[in-house]
Design a protein around this motif. Structure first.
Motif, PDB file in Angstrom:
ATOM      1  N   ARG A  89       2.092 -15.978  -2.382  1.00 52.02           N
ATOM      2  CA  ARG A  89       3.496 -15.978  -2.811  1.00 52.02           C
ATOM      3  C   ARG A  89       3.839 -14.688  -3.545  1.00 52.02           C
ATOM      4  NH1 ARG A  89       3.853 -17.261  -7.702  1.00 52.02           N
ATOM      5  NH2 ARG A  89       4.800 -15.235  -7.869  1.00 52.02           N
ATOM      6  N   ALA A  90       2.959 -14.285  -4.459  1.00 52.36           N
ATOM      7  CA  ALA A  90       3.199 -13.061  -5.229  1.00 52.36           C
ATOM      8  C   ALA A  90       3.167 -11.832  -4.312  1.00 52.36           C
ATOM      9  CB  ALA A  90       2.156 -12.928  -6.336  1.00 52.36           C
ATOM     10  N   PHE A  91       2.248 -11.864  -3.373  1.00 55.58           N
ATOM     11  CA  PHE A  91       2.110 -10.748  -2.429  1.00 55.58           C
ATOM     12  C   PHE A  91       3.405 -10.561  -1.637  1.00 55.58           C
ATOM     13  CE2 PHE A  91       0.982  -9.143   1.826  1.00 55.58           C
ATOM     14  CZ  PHE A  91       0.277  -7.999   1.501  1.00 55.58           C
ATOM     15  N   VAL A  92       3.963 -11.669  -1.200  1.00 56.89           N
ATOM     16  CA  VAL A  92       5.200 -11.600  -0.424  1.00 56.89           C
ATOM     17  C   VAL A  92       6.389 -11.258  -1.330  1.00 56.89           C
ATOM     18  CG1 VAL A  92       6.844 -12.961   0.946  1.00 56.89           C
ATOM     19  CG2 VAL A  92       4.368 -13.185   1.341  1.00 56.89           C
ATOM     20  N   GLN A  93       6.455 -11.932  -2.468  1.00 58.64           N
ATOM     21  CA  GLN A  93       7.599 -11.766  -3.369  1.00 58.64           C
ATOM     22  C   GLN A  93       7.784 -10.313  -3.803  1.00 58.64           C
ATOM     23  OE1 GLN A  93       7.814 -14.724  -6.456  1.00 58.64           O
ATOM     24  NE2 GLN A  93       8.904 -13.392  -7.867  1.00 58.64           N
ATOM     25  N   HIS A  94       6.683  -9.600  -3.983  1.00 57.58           N
ATOM     26  CA  HIS A  94       6.769  -8.222  -4.475  1.00 57.58           C
ATOM     27  C   HIS A  94       6.601  -7.192  -3.368  1.00 57.58           C
ATOM     28  CE1 HIS A  94       6.858  -9.779  -8.552  1.00 57.58           C
ATOM     29  NE2 HIS A  94       5.870 -10.583  -8.214  1.00 57.58           N
ATOM     30  N   SER A  95       6.660  -7.655  -2.118  1.00 54.55           N
ATOM     31  CA  SER A  95       6.526  -6.739  -0.974  1.00 54.55           C
ATOM     32  C   SER A  95       5.356  -5.774  -1.121  1.00 54.55           C
ATOM     33  CB  SER A  95       7.821  -5.924  -0.792  1.00 54.55           C
ATOM     34  OG  SER A  95       8.884  -6.795  -0.484  1.00 54.55           O
ATOM     35  N   VAL A  96       4.242  -6.334  -1.546  1.00 48.46           N
ATOM     36  CA  VAL A  96       3.083  -5.494  -1.825  1.00 48.46           C
ATOM     37  C   VAL A  96       2.572  -4.797  -0.561  1.00 48.46           C
ATOM     38  CG1 VAL A  96       0.731  -5.500  -2.751  1.00 48.46           C
ATOM     39  CG2 VAL A  96       2.487  -6.955  -3.774  1.00 48.46           C
ATOM     40  N   HIS A  97       2.804  -5.415   0.593  1.00 50.44           N
ATOM     41  CA  HIS A  97       2.321  -4.828   1.848  1.00 50.44           C
ATOM     42  C   HIS A  97       2.905  -3.441   2.087  1.00 50.44           C
ATOM     43  CE1 HIS A  97       6.307  -6.173   3.073  1.00 50.44           C
ATOM     44  NE2 HIS A  97       6.206  -5.323   4.058  1.00 50.44           N
ATOM     45  N   ALA A  98       4.104  -3.204   1.534  1.00 53.82           N
ATOM     46  CA  ALA A  98       4.782  -1.934   1.772  1.00 53.82           C
ATOM     47  C   ALA A  98       4.188  -0.798   0.947  1.00 53.82           C
ATOM     48  CB  ALA A  98       6.272  -2.078   1.466  1.00 53.82           C
ATOM     49  N   GLN A  99       3.381  -1.158  -0.034  1.00 56.29           N
ATOM     50  CA  GLN A  99       2.827  -0.140  -0.919  1.00 56.29           C
ATOM     51  C   GLN A  99       1.467   0.363  -0.450  1.00 56.29           C
ATOM     52  OE1 GLN A  99       2.882  -1.905  -4.903  1.00 56.29           O
ATOM     53  NE2 GLN A  99       4.709  -3.022  -4.270  1.00 56.29           N
ATOM     54  N   SER A 100       0.791  -0.445   0.337  1.00 56.84           N
ATOM     55  CA  SER A 100      -0.568  -0.096   0.733  1.00 56.84           C
ATOM     56  C   SER A 100      -0.954  -0.917   1.954  1.00 56.84           C
ATOM     57  CB  SER A 100      -1.521  -0.397  -0.435  1.00 56.84           C
ATOM     58  OG  SER A 100      -2.845  -0.319  -0.003  1.00 56.84           O
ATOM     59  N   PRO A 101      -1.699  -0.334   2.881  1.00 54.87           N
ATOM     60  CA  PRO A 101      -2.063  -1.084   4.093  1.00 54.87           C
ATOM     61  C   PRO A 101      -3.039  -2.227   3.785  1.00 54.87           C
ATOM     62  CG  PRO A 101      -3.159   1.056   4.051  1.00 54.87           C
ATOM     63  CD  PRO A 101      -2.186   1.058   2.911  1.00 54.87           C
ATOM     64  N   ILE A 102      -3.827  -2.031   2.756  1.00 53.91           N
ATOM     65  CA  ILE A 102      -4.802  -3.067   2.391  1.00 53.91           C
ATOM     66  C   ILE A 102      -4.648  -3.376   0.901  1.00 53.91           C
ATOM     67  CG2 ILE A 102      -7.248  -3.616   2.103  1.00 53.91           C
ATOM     68  CD1 ILE A 102      -7.805  -1.817   4.498  1.00 53.91           C
ATOM     69  N   THR A 103      -4.634  -4.646   0.574  1.00 50.83           N
ATOM     70  CA  THR A 103      -4.546  -5.072  -0.823  1.00 50.83           C
ATOM     71  C   THR A 103      -5.710  -6.000  -1.127  1.00 50.83           C
ATOM     72  OG1 THR A 103      -2.134  -4.953  -0.736  1.00 50.83           O
ATOM     73  CG2 THR A 103      -3.110  -6.277  -2.505  1.00 50.83           C
ATOM     74  N   LYS A 104      -6.402  -5.713  -2.226  1.00 47.94           N
ATOM     75  CA  LYS A 104      -7.531  -6.574  -2.627  1.00 47.94           C
ATOM     76  C   LYS A 104      -7.279  -7.064  -4.045  1.00 47.94           C
ATOM     77  CE  LYS A 104     -11.000  -4.072   0.089  1.00 47.94           C
ATOM     78  NZ  LYS A 104     -12.282  -3.329  -0.008  1.00 47.94           N
ATOM     79  N   TRP A 105      -7.221  -8.364  -4.185  1.00 48.67           N
ATOM     80  CA  TRP A 105      -6.963  -8.962  -5.496  1.00 48.67           C
ATOM     81  C   TRP A 105      -8.075  -9.930  -5.881  1.00 48.67           C
ATOM     82  CZ3 TRP A 105      -1.130 -10.743  -4.871  1.00 48.67           C
ATOM     83  CH2 TRP A 105      -0.292  -9.616  -5.043  1.00 48.67           C
ATOM     84  N   PHE A 106      -8.262 -10.079  -7.198  1.00 41.60           N
ATOM     85  CA  PHE A 106      -9.096 -11.190  -7.677  1.00 41.60           C
ATOM     86  C   PHE A 106      -8.351 -11.897  -8.796  1.00 41.60           C
ATOM     87  CE2 PHE A 106     -10.456  -8.050 -10.859  1.00 41.60           C
ATOM     88  CZ  PHE A 106     -10.650  -8.809 -12.006  1.00 41.60           C
ATOM     89  N   TYR A 107      -8.723 -13.124  -9.030  1.00 38.93           N
ATOM     90  CA  TYR A 107      -8.100 -13.898 -10.122  1.00 38.93           C
ATOM     91  C   TYR A 107      -9.141 -14.806 -10.754  1.00 38.93           C
ATOM     92  CZ  TYR A 107      -8.041 -17.560  -6.538  1.00 38.93           C
ATOM     93  OH  TYR A 107      -8.410 -18.443  -5.563  1.00 38.93           O
TER      94      TYR A 107
END
Length: 421
Positions: A89-107
């Motif tokens: 949800r956060a990934f989509v909400q903040h359009s993170v895909h547009a900032q980088s081709p690959i995103t790696k998160w941990f929580y």
RNA sequence: GUGGGUGUAGCUCAGUGGUAGAGCACUGGAUUGUGGCUCCGGUGGUCGCGGGUUCAAGCCCCGUCACUCACCCCA
């Protein structure tokens, strides 16, 4: 005893245990950072619809395990039962895909499921999770599995078993479901009550049933792996080849199906075989959910993730770290020396030492006993004559030797003794 | 949701109808101002809760609550 208790299945974590928790979390952060994962923190409370749509409305989790309530008559909210939905949800909400081709998160954080508690299963439990967006795999799938196994090894958990499977995707998944139902239907009456119910909701779960009769039937059922299309087959072969290259031991287990609807292609879990684990021995589980970002209104970005159960890790860990012992314990011989003890403590702590004391005015014996039971390396005794002379009796509790030093020299002497050669 | 086990001191537990116990922990002392080992003493209990049987219940019976384990499910 007391009438006021914590909520069933939600436990306090006392200081004696927190040291192990922190060790675990720090180890995870280190491993995650080494792989380029950044930490994401999302709310514990989300719109109920988020979980219904992502996890699946026929799963046990959303059907009967969520803590859901109405927020002042406005919206349906739920305590998160897992971490992936919020992250996506956060990934989509903040359009993170547009900032980088690959995103790696941990929580890292608490999750909530209203189940009947048992060993290794709580209503508030804690997970550490990984999320990767933008890489279709299968190399990154293998890397994540290997990373998880390395992480466990760093905690001393080596008695584990990695199980991998592929659920396929799209058309091949639908086709298999049909084939499985066609196989099961004639034998419906022989299956246990749970499995008859599973046939309606999630037929794949029948493959996972432990009732002997069902397991016998499941063993003869058509294999999901035979129904994968060419691309899925290639993906799964790629995963296995990468795991082989990494030297990560695993077994292919077609009965691993997992309980969340969103998975596609790669799924895996790691079970712990030792430690104090009970029947709940799945330490971590994860897989690929390539369609989820898009289904939540984002772009068509592939995704992969896993969740690790902290409480189960603690059960599986052979040795748990404890809090470090104080370097010194200050003993005021009589209550009159407490002011001097106070000042000495402040001075030594400013010099970077861990210093304990007991300022209640207890007997010398009591204070010495406490120095010992806390594991302090030094007892620093202040009596009337020492205070008058500006000195301290510095007793090495390990060597049972004692010297009298000027107050100003104590910090350096302790530093010299505790610094490894 | 279903089934089993257990509730006695802060912790781990014994107590087989007749005065509520041990070990550990805490604490005072044996040792005018020195820990560990040992010894002597002390603090600490609505025996989960409610009802019943009995001259008498921690113990037997019924109910209830809590914890726990397993099924289920999953981390």
């Amino acid at each position: 005893m007391s009438t006021l208790r914590s909520v069933k299945g939600m436990n306090d974590i006392l200081p004696s245990e927190v040291t192990a928790w922190r060790h675990l979390e720090e180890t995870f952060r280190t491993v995650a950072a080494a792989h380029g994962y950044g930490e994401v923190r999302t709310p514990l409370l989300e719109p109920t619809a988020l979980f219904v749509r992502s996890i699946g409305d026929t799963t046990d989790i959303v059907e009967k395990e969520m803590y859901t309530f109405e927020d002042q008559g406005e919206k349906q909210l739920s305590l998160r039962p897992e971490g992936t939905a919020s992250a996506v949800r956060a990934f989509v909400q903040h359009s993170v895909h547009a900032q980088s081709p690959i995103t790696k998160w941990f929580y890292i954080g608490p999750m909530y499921r209203r189940e009947r508690p048992a060993k290794g299963r709580l209503r508030q439990f804690h997970q550490m999770g990984l999320e990767v967006y933008g890489d279709p795999g299968p190399f990154v799938d293998a890397e994540m599995i290997d990373m998880a196994v390395s992480f466990l090894a760093a905690l001393g958990i080596t008695d584990v078993e990695v199980r991998v499977n592929s659920l396929g995707s799209g058309a091949s998944r639908v086709a298999y479901r049909e084939a499985l139902l066609a196989f099961l239907e004639p034998q419906r009456a022989v299956l246990c009550a749970d499995c008859q119910r599973r046939m309606e909701k999630n037929p794949l779960r029948v493959l996972d049933c432990k009732v002997p009769t069902c397991a016998e039937i499941a063993a003869k059922a058509p294999s999901l792996l035979d129904h994968l299309d060419e691309a899925d087959t290639e993906h799964f072969a790629g995963l296995r080849a990468a795991l082989d290259a990494l030297g990560t031991p695993y077994v292919v287990d077609p009965s691993v199906v997992r309980g969340l609807d969103y998975y596609s292609r790669t799924i895996f879990e790691v079970r712990g075989l030792g430690g104090d684990l009970g029947a709940q021995n799945t330490l971590l589980g994860g897989g690929r959910y390539d369609g989820m970002v898009k289904s939540m209104g984002g772009p068509d970005v592939p995704a992969l993730g896993l969740g690790i159960g902290i409480e189960r890790l603690l059960l599986a860990m052979p040795e748990k770290p404890t809090a470090p012992a104080p370097d010194a314990f200050i003993v005021a011989l009589r209550p009159e020396q407490r002011t001097a003890a106070l000042l000495l403590g402040k001075q030594l702590r400013a010099a970077g030492l861990r210093v304990e004391n007991d300022l209640r005015g207890q007997s010398l014996k009591s204070q010495m006993r406490r120095s010992d039971s806390l594991g302090a390396r030094f007892a620093l005794v202040l009596g009337e004559s020492e205070v008058a002379a500006g000195t301290v009796q510095v007793k090495d509790l390990r060597a049972s030797t004692q010297v009298e030093l000027p107050v100003g020299e104590v910090a350096q002497a302790i530093h010299a003794a505790i610094t490894p050669a």
